[in-house]
Design a protein around this motif. Structure first.
Motif, PDB file in Angstrom:
ATOM      1  N   GLY A  53       0.791  -1.222   0.000  1.00 36.24           N
ATOM      2  CA  GLY A  53       0.000   0.000   0.000  1.00 36.24           C
ATOM      3  C   GLY A  53       0.826   1.276   0.000  1.00 36.24           C
ATOM      4  O   GLY A  53       0.279   2.370   0.089  1.00 36.24           O
ATOM      5  N   GLU A  54       2.152   1.156  -0.121  1.00 35.88           N
ATOM      6  CA  GLU A  54       3.022   2.323  -0.151  1.00 35.88           C
ATOM      7  C   GLU A  54       3.047   2.907  -1.562  1.00 35.88           C
ATOM      8  O   GLU A  54       3.229   2.175  -2.533  1.00 35.88           O
ATOM      9  CB  GLU A  54       4.438   1.904   0.253  1.00 35.88           C
ATOM     10  N   GLU A  55       2.873   4.218  -1.685  1.00 38.12           N
ATOM     11  CA  GLU A  55       2.956   4.865  -2.994  1.00 38.12           C
ATOM     12  C   GLU A  55       4.414   4.865  -3.441  1.00 38.12           C
ATOM     13  O   GLU A  55       5.296   5.359  -2.737  1.00 38.12           O
ATOM     14  CB  GLU A  55       2.442   6.297  -2.918  1.00 38.12           C
ATOM     15  N   ILE A  56       4.672   4.294  -4.622  1.00 40.53           N
ATOM     16  CA  ILE A  56       6.050   4.182  -5.104  1.00 40.53           C
ATOM     17  C   ILE A  56       6.298   4.943  -6.398  1.00 40.53           C
ATOM     18  O   ILE A  56       7.438   5.048  -6.849  1.00 40.53           O
ATOM     19  CB  ILE A  56       6.458   2.699  -5.290  1.00 40.53           C
ATOM     20  N   GLY A  57       5.265   5.483  -7.013  1.00 43.72           N
ATOM     21  CA  GLY A  57       5.440   6.226  -8.250  1.00 43.72           C
ATOM     22  C   GLY A  57       4.106   6.659  -8.806  1.00 43.72           C
ATOM     23  O   GLY A  57       3.074   6.589  -8.126  1.00 43.72           O
ATOM     24  N   GLU A  58       4.148   7.087 -10.069  1.00 42.27           N
ATOM     25  CA  GLU A  58       2.951   7.585 -10.740  1.00 42.27           C
ATOM     26  C   GLU A  58       3.050   7.240 -12.222  1.00 42.27           C
ATOM     27  O   GLU A  58       4.124   7.338 -12.819  1.00 42.27           O
ATOM     28  CB  GLU A  58       2.900   9.103 -10.554  1.00 42.27           C
ATOM     29  N   VAL A  77       9.314   8.187 -10.715  1.00 43.09           N
ATOM     30  CA  VAL A  77       9.695   7.816  -9.354  1.00 43.09           C
ATOM     31  C   VAL A  77      10.576   8.902  -8.750  1.00 43.09           C
ATOM     32  O   VAL A  77      11.287   9.609  -9.456  1.00 43.09           O
ATOM     33  CB  VAL A  77      10.428   6.453  -9.297  1.00 43.09           C
ATOM     34  N   GLY A  78      10.525   8.996  -7.440  1.00 42.86           N
ATOM     35  CA  GLY A  78      11.374   9.959  -6.731  1.00 42.86           C
ATOM     36  C   GLY A  78      10.969  11.388  -7.009  1.00 42.86           C
ATOM     37  O   GLY A  78       9.960  11.669  -7.636  1.00 42.86           O
ATOM     38  N   GLY A  79      11.783  12.294  -6.540  1.00 38.77           N
ATOM     39  CA  GLY A  79      11.548  13.706  -6.786  1.00 38.77           C
ATOM     40  C   GLY A  79      10.431  14.263  -5.931  1.00 38.77           C
ATOM     41  O   GLY A  79       9.761  13.563  -5.178  1.00 38.77           O
ATOM     42  N   PHE A  80      10.253  15.584  -6.083  1.00 38.77           N
ATOM     43  CA  PHE A  80       9.217  16.288  -5.348  1.00 38.77           C
ATOM     44  C   PHE A  80       8.680  17.382  -6.247  1.00 38.77           C
ATOM     45  O   PHE A  80       9.447  18.209  -6.756  1.00 38.77           O
ATOM     46  CB  PHE A  80       9.786  16.880  -4.053  1.00 38.77           C
ATOM     47  N   LEU A  81       7.383  17.372  -6.486  1.00 37.81           N
ATOM     48  CA  LEU A  81       6.735  18.347  -7.362  1.00 37.81           C
ATOM     49  C   LEU A  81       7.391  18.408  -8.741  1.00 37.81           C
ATOM     50  O   LEU A  81       7.579  19.473  -9.314  1.00 37.81           O
ATOM     51  CB  LEU A  81       6.732  19.737  -6.712  1.00 37.81           C
ATOM     52  N   GLY A  82       7.782  17.248  -9.265  1.00 37.23           N
ATOM     53  CA  GLY A  82       8.362  17.174 -10.605  1.00 37.23           C
ATOM     54  C   GLY A  82       9.847  17.465 -10.670  1.00 37.23           C
ATOM     55  O   GLY A  82      10.453  17.352 -11.727  1.00 37.23           O
ATOM     56  N   SER A  86      12.695  10.679 -11.788  1.00 38.53           N
ATOM     57  CA  SER A  86      13.244   9.914 -12.898  1.00 38.53           C
ATOM     58  C   SER A  86      12.153   8.985 -13.395  1.00 38.53           C
ATOM     59  O   SER A  86      11.077   8.890 -12.801  1.00 38.53           O
ATOM     60  CB  SER A  86      14.485   9.132 -12.456  1.00 38.53           C
ATOM     61  N   TYR A  87      12.428   8.313 -14.491  1.00 32.65           N
ATOM     62  CA  TYR A  87      11.423   7.450 -15.118  1.00 32.65           C
ATOM     63  C   TYR A  87      11.952   6.037 -15.255  1.00 32.65           C
ATOM     64  O   TYR A  87      13.123   5.818 -15.546  1.00 32.65           O
ATOM     65  CB  TYR A  87      11.041   8.002 -16.495  1.00 32.65           C
ATOM     66  N   VAL A  88      11.048   5.086 -15.067  1.00 35.18           N
ATOM     67  CA  VAL A  88      11.345   3.667 -15.229  1.00 35.18           C
ATOM     68  C   VAL A  88      10.276   3.091 -16.149  1.00 35.18           C
ATOM     69  O   VAL A  88       9.082   3.343 -15.954  1.00 35.18           O
ATOM     70  CB  VAL A  88      11.324   2.939 -13.864  1.00 35.18           C
ATOM     71  N   ALA A  89      10.696   2.339 -17.157  1.00 34.14           N
ATOM     72  CA  ALA A  89       9.759   1.681 -18.075  1.00 34.14           C
ATOM     73  C   ALA A  89       9.578   0.239 -17.612  1.00 34.14           C
ATOM     74  O   ALA A  89      10.536  -0.524 -17.570  1.00 34.14           O
ATOM     75  CB  ALA A  89      10.281   1.734 -19.507  1.00 34.14           C
ATOM     76  N   VAL A  90       8.351  -0.114 -17.235  1.00 31.18           N
ATOM     77  CA  VAL A  90       8.079  -1.462 -16.731  1.00 31.18           C
ATOM     78  C   VAL A  90       7.179  -2.221 -17.697  1.00 31.18           C
ATOM     79  O   VAL A  90       6.396  -1.631 -18.438  1.00 31.18           O
ATOM     80  CB  VAL A  90       7.443  -1.434 -15.320  1.00 31.18           C
ATOM     81  N   ASP A  91       7.288  -3.518 -17.662  1.00 31.67           N
ATOM     82  CA  ASP A  91       6.449  -4.400 -18.466  1.00 31.67           C
ATOM     83  C   ASP A  91       4.995  -4.222 -18.020  1.00 31.67           C
ATOM     84  O   ASP A  91       4.691  -4.313 -16.827  1.00 31.67           O
ATOM     85  CB  ASP A  91       6.900  -5.843 -18.248  1.00 31.67           C
ATOM     86  N   PRO A  92       4.086  -3.964 -18.955  1.00 31.56           N
ATOM     87  CA  PRO A  92       2.685  -3.768 -18.580  1.00 31.56           C
ATOM     88  C   PRO A  92       2.084  -4.947 -17.823  1.00 31.56           C
ATOM     89  O   PRO A  92       1.219  -4.761 -16.973  1.00 31.56           O
ATOM     90  CB  PRO A  92       1.964  -3.574 -19.919  1.00 31.56           C
ATOM     91  N   ALA A  93       2.557  -6.148 -18.100  1.00 33.46           N
ATOM     92  CA  ALA A  93       2.017  -7.337 -17.438  1.00 33.46           C
ATOM     93  C   ALA A  93       2.360  -7.371 -15.955  1.00 33.46           C
ATOM     94  O   ALA A  93       1.746  -8.117 -15.198  1.00 33.46           O
ATOM     95  CB  ALA A  93       2.527  -8.600 -18.133  1.00 33.46           C
ATOM     96  N   SER A  94       3.323  -6.561 -15.520  1.00 34.78           N
ATOM     97  CA  SER A  94       3.694  -6.561 -14.110  1.00 34.78           C
ATOM     98  C   SER A  94       2.792  -5.663 -13.262  1.00 34.78           C
ATOM     99  O   SER A  94       2.862  -5.683 -12.047  1.00 34.78           O
ATOM    100  CB  SER A  94       5.164  -6.161 -13.946  1.00 34.78           C
TER     101      SER A  94
END
Length: 134
Positions: A53-58, A77-82, A86-94
């Motif tokens: 239930g922890e928010e880890i990204g958007e 992921v990370g940062g504050f107010l933009g 940074s960005y991570v590309a994840v497999d949609p099936a995950s």
């Protein structure tokens, strides 16, 4: 109601006519969306939580290969107010996507990814620069 992003988005995109591959004699396939389908604009900006239930990204973006296949979901992921994100590309099936309240007209989605924040922040970064403008 659980929906896998790769199935829903890939189905929507694969069913969409591809103009460059069509000629005047081609048949166009029309689609009637199912009640479990969704459009990406409903997911853009949604928080991504881990199983605890922890928010880890958007959700920031999707990547479509050859105009037909959703190959990745880009999560900020990370940062504050933009700043500093940074960005991570994840497999949609995950990803698992669940409609929070199917009876609510103002649909909200719960997006989960089975990973902790530190691991997601340490994952290989996706860079827009040199590919597309952000």
């Amino acid at each position: 109601m659980k929906v896998l992003l790769s199935t829903a988005l890939a189905g929507l995109l694969a069913a969409a006519p591809v103009a460059m591959a069509q000629d005047a004699n081609s048949a166009i396939g029309y689609v009637t969306p199912e009640t479990t389908d969704f459009v990406f604009s409903e997911l853009e900006g949604e928080d991504v939580d881990n199983l605890q239930g922890e928010e880890i990204g958007e959700i920031h973006d999707i990547i479509v290969r050859d105009g037909t296949t959703v190959t990745a979901v880009v999560i900020s992921v990370g940062g504050f107010l933009g700043i500093g994100e940074s960005y991570v590309a994840v497999d949609p099936a995950s990803l698992t996507i669940e409609q929070e309240d199917p009876d609510d007209d103002d649909v909200d989605w719960e997006v989960t990814l089975d990973i902790d924040r530190a691991s997601l922040e340490a994952a290989p970064k996706f860079e827009y620069e040199g590919r597309w403008d952000d």
